[in-house]
Design a protein around this motif. Structure first.
Motif, PDB file in Angstrom:
ATOM      1  N   UNK A  18       0.864  -1.176   0.000  1.00 19.50           N
ATOM      2  CA  UNK A  18       0.000   0.000   0.000  1.00 19.50           C
ATOM      3  C   UNK A  18       0.903   1.229   0.000  1.00 19.50           C
ATOM      4  N   UNK A  19       0.366   2.398  -0.285  1.00 26.61           N
ATOM      5  CA  UNK A  19       1.199   3.600  -0.236  1.00 26.61           C
ATOM      6  C   UNK A  19       1.899   3.741   1.119  1.00 26.61           C
ATOM      7  N   UNK A  20       3.226   3.633   1.112  1.00 29.89           N
ATOM      8  CA  UNK A  20       3.999   3.750   2.346  1.00 29.89           C
ATOM      9  C   UNK A  20       4.086   2.496   3.174  1.00 29.89           C
ATOM     10  N   UNK A  21       3.489   1.380   2.734  1.00 27.38           N
ATOM     11  CA  UNK A  21       3.495   0.137   3.507  1.00 27.38           C
ATOM     12  C   UNK A  21       4.292  -0.947   2.781  1.00 27.38           C
ATOM     13  N   UNK A  22       5.317  -1.490   3.466  1.00 28.78           N
ATOM     14  CA  UNK A  22       6.237  -2.453   2.869  1.00 28.78           C
ATOM     15  C   UNK A  22       6.457  -3.637   3.808  1.00 28.78           C
ATOM     16  N   UNK A  23       6.667  -4.820   3.212  1.00 26.65           N
ATOM     17  CA  UNK A  23       7.109  -5.985   3.979  1.00 26.65           C
ATOM     18  C   UNK A  23       8.540  -6.311   3.567  1.00 26.65           C
ATOM     19  N   UNK A  24       9.339  -6.786   4.546  1.00 20.97           N
ATOM     20  CA  UNK A  24      10.758  -7.065   4.321  1.00 20.97           C
ATOM     21  C   UNK A  24      11.081  -8.478   4.777  1.00 20.97           C
ATOM     22  N   UNK A  25      11.911  -9.162   4.004  1.00 23.01           N
ATOM     23  CA  UNK A  25      12.279 -10.552   4.267  1.00 23.01           C
ATOM     24  C   UNK A  25      13.800 -10.648   4.179  1.00 23.01           C
ATOM     25  N   UNK A  26      14.455 -11.006   5.294  1.00 21.86           N
ATOM     26  CA  UNK A  26      15.918 -10.942   5.372  1.00 21.86           C
ATOM     27  C   UNK A  26      16.567 -12.304   5.578  1.00 21.86           C
ATOM     28  N   UNK A  27      17.873 -12.344   5.293  1.00 21.44           N
ATOM     29  CA  UNK A  27      18.772 -13.478   5.554  1.00 21.44           C
ATOM     30  C   UNK A  27      18.426 -14.706   4.723  1.00 21.44           C
ATOM     31  N   UNK A  28      17.895 -14.497   3.524  1.00 20.34           N
ATOM     32  CA  UNK A  28      17.470 -15.602   2.661  1.00 20.34           C
ATOM     33  C   UNK A  28      18.672 -16.334   2.066  1.00 20.34           C
ATOM     34  N   UNK A  29      18.439 -17.587   1.710  1.00 23.01           N
ATOM     35  CA  UNK A  29      19.458 -18.367   1.002  1.00 23.01           C
ATOM     36  C   UNK A  29      19.211 -18.343  -0.494  1.00 23.01           C
ATOM     37  N   UNK A  30      17.950 -18.126  -0.893  1.00 27.47           N
ATOM     38  CA  UNK A  30      17.589 -18.039  -2.310  1.00 27.47           C
ATOM     39  C   UNK A  30      16.478 -17.014  -2.484  1.00 27.47           C
ATOM     40  N   UNK A  31      16.427 -16.405  -3.676  1.00 28.05           N
ATOM     41  CA  UNK A  31      15.335 -15.496  -4.019  1.00 28.05           C
ATOM     42  C   UNK A  31      14.653 -16.001  -5.289  1.00 28.05           C
ATOM     43  N   UNK A  32      13.333 -16.021  -5.262  1.00 30.53           N
ATOM     44  CA  UNK A  32      12.556 -16.519  -6.404  1.00 30.53           C
ATOM     45  C   UNK A  32      11.932 -15.375  -7.195  1.00 30.53           C
ATOM     46  N   UNK A  33      12.174 -14.144  -6.790  1.00 30.73           N
ATOM     47  CA  UNK A  33      11.599 -12.991  -7.474  1.00 30.73           C
ATOM     48  C   UNK A  33      12.696 -11.964  -7.729  1.00 30.73           C
ATOM     49  N   UNK A  34      12.374 -10.983  -8.561  1.00 30.27           N
ATOM     50  CA  UNK A  34      13.309  -9.897  -8.859  1.00 30.27           C
ATOM     51  C   UNK A  34      12.563  -8.574  -8.761  1.00 30.27           C
ATOM     52  N   UNK A  35      13.323  -7.501  -8.694  1.00 24.25           N
ATOM     53  CA  UNK A  35      12.724  -6.175  -8.602  1.00 24.25           C
ATOM     54  C   UNK A  35      11.787  -5.922  -9.780  1.00 24.25           C
TER      55      UNK A  35
ATOM     56  N   UNK B 200      11.059 -16.864  -1.856  1.00 27.05           N
ATOM     57  CA  UNK B 200      12.436 -17.205  -1.550  1.00 27.05           C
ATOM     58  C   UNK B 200      12.536 -18.346  -0.559  1.00 27.05           C
ATOM     59  N   UNK B 201      13.777 -18.642  -0.162  1.00 28.33           N
ATOM     60  CA  UNK B 201      14.056 -19.685   0.821  1.00 28.33           C
ATOM     61  C   UNK B 201      14.808 -19.063   1.993  1.00 28.33           C
ATOM     62  N   UNK B 202      14.499 -19.525   3.189  1.00 31.30           N
ATOM     63  CA  UNK B 202      15.166 -19.002   4.378  1.00 31.30           C
ATOM     64  C   UNK B 202      16.634 -19.399   4.405  1.00 31.30           C
TER      65      UNK B 202
END
Length: 330
Positions: free
Chosen positions: A260-277, A288-290
């Motif tokens: 939402x405008x100004x609302x973000x979720x963050x996911x850290x310390x992953x071993x793999x990413x399944x998406x891109x910007x 992704x994978x933890x």
């Protein structure tokens, strides 16, 4: 000029409490009905969301002059404004005579018991600004304290003042403090990005980082840590747009999703990413994978929510925070 409508809640004295935490009040004029849903509990680390439902008679759309709809809100501590934001449009009903506006304000984990009030300022059918104040109830919350003994590797990360790390911090902050009014991707209840219920750290923990050289630093933990094996599935908590997907010195492989405008979720310390910007994701989609990349003492998922740049307790958004259910009933 602003008109103050002090009788707004007096006219709606029979406030209705939903099964969750919604307080509802109505304001009636000859041109429209304004329904207000909001959570009146002011709890450190949570947020305040207000939903305005503007219902206009069917004949209104035949009027020749259409005025711009504008609304904002301000959180006061005593006589001082401590937070403010502008409402954004979350859609019209099928009859096209009802407009839904939403706005959220984060509440600092350092918020103390005091006198608070929430002022709504709006203009819907004329140039003149109107305003009213919503009552709030302060509810305190205690946060845990913990000390983390860092090894040589993690000490080096935590004390890294290199231009590269500073640039990464600046880039992330620029994203988290960005509000795009048209980016409305999900107003439904959010979900936890992992099925695990084993917390290794909680949002709001007061942390002491103990370095190998005997020195230390303090900070607040901005999210929840889930102790899950490396390679566990990490899912998007809600529909949204990926605005960051990269490797960072502090947080390792990291994903940030705008909801939402100004609302973000963050996911850290992953071993793999399944998406891109730039990717659009759906709620529950694997992103992704933890892992244990970046500053980590073991495999885990760090899940964080940011509203207008401020960290908010993630569980807040698993509830009916946007009052979508109340809007659907109208």
């Amino acid at each position: 000029m602003k008109k103050i409508y002090k009788l707004f809640l007096v006219a709606a004295i029979a406030l209705h409490f939903s099964p969750l935490f919604a307080v509802t009040a109505k304001y009636q004029t000859e041109n429209y009905t304004l329904t207000v849903n909001y959570n009146d509990s002011l709890t450190p680390g949570d947020a305040i969301f207000v939903r305005l439902s503007l219902q206009q008679p069917k004949s209104h759309k035949k009027n020749k002059v259409e005025h711009e709809k504008h609304a904002s809100m301000q959180l006061y501590q005593g006589n001082k404004i401590i937070e403010k934001a502008v409402f954004y449009d979350v859609g019209k009903k099928k009859n096209q005579t009802s407009t839904e506006l939403l706005c959220g304000l984060p509440l600092s984990t350092w918020l103390k018991n005091d006198i608070y009030s929430l002022k709504i300022i709006f203009s819907f059918d004329e140039k003149e600004l109107k305003e009213f104040t919503l009552p709030l109830t302060f509810k305190d919350r205690n946060f845990d304290n913990e000390t983390l003994d860092l090894d040589e590797s993690n000490t080096a990360i935590k004390t890294d003042n290199s231009p590269e790390r500073m640039a990464q911090i600046e880039k992330l902050n620029n994203i988290l403090f960005t509000t795009i009014p048209t980016d409305v991707f999900s107003t439904q209840n959010y979900i936890c990005p992992t099925t695990s219920t084993r917390y290794t750290a909680h949002f709001g923990d007061r942390r002491v980082y103990s370095y190998i050289n005997g020195k230390s630093s303090t900070s607040v933990h901005f999210g929840n840590d889930y102790g899950i094996p490396e390679g566990s599935t990490v899912s998007a908590c809600a529909d949204g747009k990926v605005v960051m997907a990269e490797n960072r010195i502090s947080t390792g492989w990291s994903i940030v999703v705008e909801h939402l405008p100004g609302l973000y979720s963050l996911y850290y310390h992953l071993s793999e990413m399944e998406v891109k910007e730039g990717d659009m994701v759906k709620q529950g989609q694997e992103i992704g994978k933890s892992g244990s990349t970046g500053l980590a003492t073991g495999p885990h998922l760090h899940w964080e929510m940011r509203l207008n740049g401020e960290a908010v307790r993630p569980e807040f958004f698993i509830s009916n925070f946007s009052f979508e259910a109340e809007a659907a009933e109208k």
